[in-house]
Write an enzyme that holds these catalytic residues in place. Structure first.
Site, short mmCIF file in Angstrom:
data_model
loop_
_atom_site.label_atom_id
_atom_site.label_comp_id
_atom_site.label_asym_id
_atom_site.label_seq_id
_atom_site.Cartn_x
_atom_site.Cartn_y
_atom_site.Cartn_z
N HIS B 104 43.11 36.63 40.97
CA HIS B 104 43.35 37.02 42.36
C HIS B 104 42.36 36.18 43.19
CE1 HIS B 104 44.29 40.77 40.19
NE2 HIS B 104 45.12 41.04 41.14
N ASP B 107 38.91 37.66 43.35
CA ASP B 107 38.14 37.69 42.10
C ASP B 107 37.24 36.48 42.00
OD1 ASP B 107 39.88 39.69 41.24
OD2 ASP B 107 41.13 38.27 40.11
#
Ligand SMILES: [Co+2]
Ligand SMILES: [Co+2]
Ligand SMILES: [Co+2]
Ligand SMILES: [Co+2]
Ligand SMILES: [Co+2]
Ligand SMILES: [Co+2]
Ligand SMILES: [Co+2]
Ligand SMILES: [Co+2]
Lengths: 442, 442, 442, 442
Positions: B104, B107
């Site tokens: 993501h 992240d």
């Protein structure tokens, strides 16, 4: 209209006596004759009695046989018994003020030794039912074929791996559709009780779904041939009796119908207990069907959410029903559908009056929910809250998003140059829940 | 190819040592270099490490904060920390022999004070990752945007009632798609973690679904603009964090895609734990996607079927995986997809070597399942059993049914005049289950 | 020993042929004659056939009647049919190499028009069974009374609100205990299928539990009178057929037994499917019973964890069984108990050979699990891991805690002055799961 | 009594305005000053606010951090912040008319770098709270120690495999008990949030339960030493955060307490959401506790029965609460217990007034349920129905059964010679459900 009074001699027509009546055998909220917005409550509610539970249910469960013994269950041969049972049923329909009933072919008439004999039995019973419908004014909400009880259907009907069973099921549905037409049925239902699988180890899922779609196309074709103008309905259920059923829930049904080009011909018959078995609320399934323009009819019951099987109980949870009714009314109602009590007596509820208590409770709960939902919608508090909540999409760049004028690029530019960080806004769930409680217990 | 060896100095490249090795830090079944049918196991399996769990997971749960402390988690500023973390991750990818990774946006790079700052951080990290990908040969299976953690998304991203949030989400996905392209990502995933509702009391379900569809159409349009050729994937999940998510399961996803004309552009990223939370087996979801030609990729994990939330565990149940693998192989494999370990360490598994154990187990279990499934398909016992079971549809009136030549009328005639009553045939489930056990423990 | 060969003429004694045999009608892992630690596998496993499923199960479910038709099911009167059925059963027991069987009174003998007549039928059948036991060497693992099927028990047996039903149930259990003694039964089981409630609205929970306890005390008293030395067993089940059963799980059973001073007389018969319906793993229920010194016997089956009812399937999940077997072996085994296949054929498994396949699979799975568990315990890796994990309690202040020498005060002082902050230690779950996988697929 | 008015300047004391008030920030059913049977409603209901949710809850969930930002959350150091927060809390308690509050040690005071420092912080906060209690008259319903959040407890507190953690937990509970005494707490609660296991592979279940019992015995001993006269309560929960918790439900708790000789010292704190997670209704858990004389207190909330985790919602389901209240009142009430709102705002409910709405709804629902239950009990319809249903045990052989005069032999003789076949009697569930609906919506 003839008043039947043979099989329930001690119980007369159930009367509306208002919310505080001490008479258990009276309606507290369902007043059939009450006029609301130019229609009687009887016309609004379109209640229906499910023949299978009310007149063929005996209180059996997987761990024991039937407990219920009815006095009218005797006669010289199965067809005679079936006729007397039908007489008792119509007396019940009349006394409980139900304008509709529903059946499976094998509920109303006994299965014969061959399809031909079964069809003959069915013809006799349908003729008898036609007379009773005429005499009492009770009408047929929908008919359907039982394609799940007989061992021949143990591996499915239209999804059976044996083409012979597909053919048999086709013949049976053909006849059931004809009988539905003969009795003026306003809908025809498909519940795929065994249209699923026990194990994928022995299953060709794609081929089975192809066959199911073919079957429904044949039904659509045949409806045109015989001039059936009623609505076809699919009744989703996720599992039980099979491990997995193809019409798992409304969304699965939509996926299936659209995949096979059937979406024009079918709406959904939503059962409360099937919704919760699939992991959804009753209201959710109604909303999903309504969003697709496919809200057809309701199988009115409830499950026990701590139990994992289809308990088909009578629903007296006015909160759950009010939420459902809000969504139904907002969707414009059920059209040719109705509220069919696909609900059965608990196994120990063996008295004849239990049959009345159960349906009185179900009808009262629905009628009360209908009234509360109408009041909620009339006052518009929830609706205006929701409308406000989405109002940023009614104009400006929100409207551009809805109308297709915005792009990722234009939106990024907007955020980077003008809008910046959004401000979170409370969803106010607890406030809304309190408001609902006030409507329910105001 | 550079061999990284800074952050896990005590653990070298995990070697294949065969099923009986007493070395816990070795592969027992996954032999990356083993050639099967002209391709290495590494190429067959297309394993991927989920950056969020493996390198951002700290062992927190709703009743306690993180338990896991990693030595590389320090630095003068968030971007510096993010770079070192990425170095550690690529060292891990290399040592665990994973050809792919997934992320993501939030992240890999820290969120800034504004979208512009977040984008800048992301650019720096993507550049760093590009270098690491080049140095190690590890590739990007898919990227995605985190549209669920930040409070701004608490009521949804593209389904948020506030158009401002829709715009923000659009900008964020635009950037994440660009980063995916920059890193050569083979797919782009949409998991609608908050694209659902907490309560229908404050929700316009139809309008939210319309917005979700619009959002996906914008993504499709933007992909064309920037020349992204990868596959778009929807990852269904029924609930959690929200009460109800629109992409409940694969069937719901199909209904949604077809309703909004998106079915050409999307396949499914199926997660084992999401399947079971939705009431389906992992294999079922694969079969449903495969039947629709929409099997995309796998989020490889498992849940605990006695727990009602997404436990995202490493899956060592070879039986479940073998069944899944049979269906995947029969569908022709995953194409541009892969097996991404969307799985997290149990909260008390705080050692660095636990991260290795966990992935070794997951990879071995999948590799073994792959081999068993290949053997099963090569020997064809299940497939020929199933083919025989449906063979009545291969010719005669069965074929007429499939090809559309039969009608309700013709089938009824056939039953009444020729076929009579079908003979039930055993489904032989127990026999097949025994056969499966033999393959698993032969 | 007489070799029976009348009712299954095409199927001989099932032979052990090893893990790779292509003969589906052979044992792959259960080798009855194989000697392990001085006892044959037949003696170790103590398998038992459940008469109700194997010989009275017809494949009915809540949506359809039986599908299974057995050739031996005919005769001039119910008692004659029952005798022939028993002959078939013992032939099956012999061919499938099962050393034990189990029954409910009403499974083996038909219910008569009165209790007296039912008792007479039972006497005839018990005499017949005694002869068959002698002829074949097959023994009775346990007997029990069916106190749940007949409508008289619809509101419970010993917990029925009607004292008349309590009395009837007492009489029926008295007889069933006598028959168990007559056939040398090693245990007697109480499964309270309707000892619970449908709704608390009509229930006095405390009074019902008092009655249940009284009933069990009467059984204990009567056992002494007739010299029954076997073990009494309670079989917990959380629900189904009732909404809630008092013996919900093993812990509920322990609470009940201890509350009423019955804990000395009862152990537990643990059914896999009942464990999972109660929200526990099979192994958990075994561990809880073992910790209380009350592990009695096993009803060997499994459920489908995605289904919410008692599916009573044959269990071929060797992983689940290995975990269970580890706990059973660590507890010292089952004593007078055994592994009773309380499992039924799937509704479409209608062939006679399906009955063999099903039991072969169940036996093989258990035998394999037994062997793997023995190997695991012999190598001691898990046990020494666990012993190490708790070793801080083996000496020092840890031992003081266990032996009662420590107090809150002394421990506080210790922490404040010496110990300080504990260091978390990894639970190493993934490592252990990999180890288990290696034992299962090594 | 001092009226606090600093932190919620826009919201005054919530006033009772009756069921139809249009003011959302008023009580519709809870009228604190209303006298019922010589006690005010405030005294009857004994409401309590859960400090952790109301003042430490930030709206985080497993997929996102907190959404709720409170203006009072600032200060020069954690202890200062904690004091201001406490001021805000007591202002809330006063305005919402809650006579009680509850806390965990770590909710009210920040954890320090060592146990000694944590204890110092706690002392300061307890002194501050004591002043606020005195100023406002708000009392402490119960205190407890948080033995589950800090990583040191990741494998349990008293059931941790490391004796060091047991010692640490002992020291922490010792202090929490002292603080409870200091603040006049009427109960002390043990919720074993991590007293369970993640996997049996690494667990010695028996040894862990022995340790848990030892811990509770030490607490009992220490209570005597410090003169704590309040009630000890166990709060069962089946799972979450761990896979399996030892105090699974009330019955498990009873089994545990009786096994270890602790039953005299403990009652139960029953949480609605924990009941349903364990597969029971809220009312069931109350009845089981009441039957054991161990009904202690209530954690008032509800779950979402379609979700598998502890949602801790405010409960406005008056039907569920009325059933619970009937059982509580029949058991003689809660004694030193109360109704503690262990309920949290939904993540998007971020406004300060949402905190008021939520508790107003919870209080109103309970107050209404209390009134309906009192009316139901006063009219006695359900109670007399139930008494009649069991009346066969009030005399004759029924009474002999209850008093221990009957035996299996005497009862058999009675059935064979006199009683014959029992006559099933309807359980009348639907009739009773209708009656309940009438009370709820009369
Ligand atoms: Co239905
Ligand atoms: Co149903
Ligand atoms: Co995933
Ligand atoms: Co997941
Ligand atoms: Co059993
Ligand atoms: Co069972
Ligand atoms: Co609580
Ligand atoms: Co809770």
């Amino acid at each position: 209209m003839k008043s039947l009074n043979t099989h329930f001699p001690k119980i007369g027509k159930i009367a509306y006596e208002g919310p505080r009546s001490a008479n258990a055998l009276s309606f507290k909220h369902y007043n059939p004759a009450e006029v609301v917005d130019g229609k009687t409550m009887k016309e609004h509610m379109r209640f229906s009695i499910a023949y299978w539970h009310a007149f063929r249910g005996v209180g059996s469960d997987p761990f024991g046989p039937g407990t219920i013994v009815r006095p009218w269950e005797s006669g010289k041969d199965p067809v005679s018994v079936a006729k007397v049972r039908l007489d008792a049923a119509f007396e019940f329909f009349q006394k409980i003020e139900s304008p509709f009933w529903c059946w499976h072919d094998r509920d109303i008439a006994p299965e014969g030794k061959s399809l031909a004999e079964s069809n003959k039995h069915l013809d006799k019973i349908v003729a008898h039912a036609k007379g009773l419908q005429k005499a009492t004014g009770v009408k047929l909400l929908w008919g359907t074929a039982n394609l799940f009880s007989n061992p021949r259907f143990m591996c499915g009907a239209s999804t059976n791996p044996d083409a012979h069973v597909f053919a048999y099921a086709a013949a049976q549905v053909k006849k059931a559709m004809e009988c539905t037409v003969e009795l003026g049925g306003e809908n025809y239902v498909f519940w795929g009780g065994r249209e699923g699988y026990e194990t994928l180890l022995n299953t060709n899922l794609k081929r089975e779904q192809d066959h199911l779609a073919r079957f429904l196309h044949l039904a659509v074709d045949y409806a045109k041939q015989i001039g059936f103008k009623g609505q076809f309905l699919i009744e989703p259920k996720p599992k039980e009796p099979t491990k997995h059923q193809y019409d798992f829930d409304v969304a699965s049904g939509i996926a299936f119908l659209r995949t096979y080009g059937l979406e024009k011909y079918f709406k959904f018959n939503i059962e409360t207990n099937h919704a919760t078995l699939a992991g959804h609320t009753f209201q959710h399934e109604i909303e999903v069907a309504a969003a697709a323009g496919a809200l057809g009819s309701i199988d009115a019951n409830c499950g026990d959410q701590l139990l994992g099987w289809d308990t088909d109980q009578f629903n007296t949870d006015v909160r759950e029903l009010t939420l459902a009714m809000i969504s139904i009314l907002k969707a414009g109602g059920l059209g040719s559908g109705g509220f069919n009590f696909d609900a059965k007596l608990r196994r120990p509820s063996i008295d004849v009056d239990d049959l009345f208590h159960a349906h009185i409770g179900g009808m009262d709960a629905y009628a009360l929910a209908f009234k509360i939902a109408r009041r909620i919608l009339a006052e518009g508090k929830f609706e205006s809250f929701v409308a406000d909540r989405y109002s940023s999409f009614d104009s400006g760049y929100g409207k551009d998003i809805e109308t297709g004028k915005a792009t990722f690029k234009s939106l990024e530019k907007l955020v980077l140059t003008k809008l910046g960080e959004p401000t979170p806004k409370s969803g106010k769930q607890e406030y809304l829940e309190n408001l609902l409680m006030q409507y329910l217990h105001g």
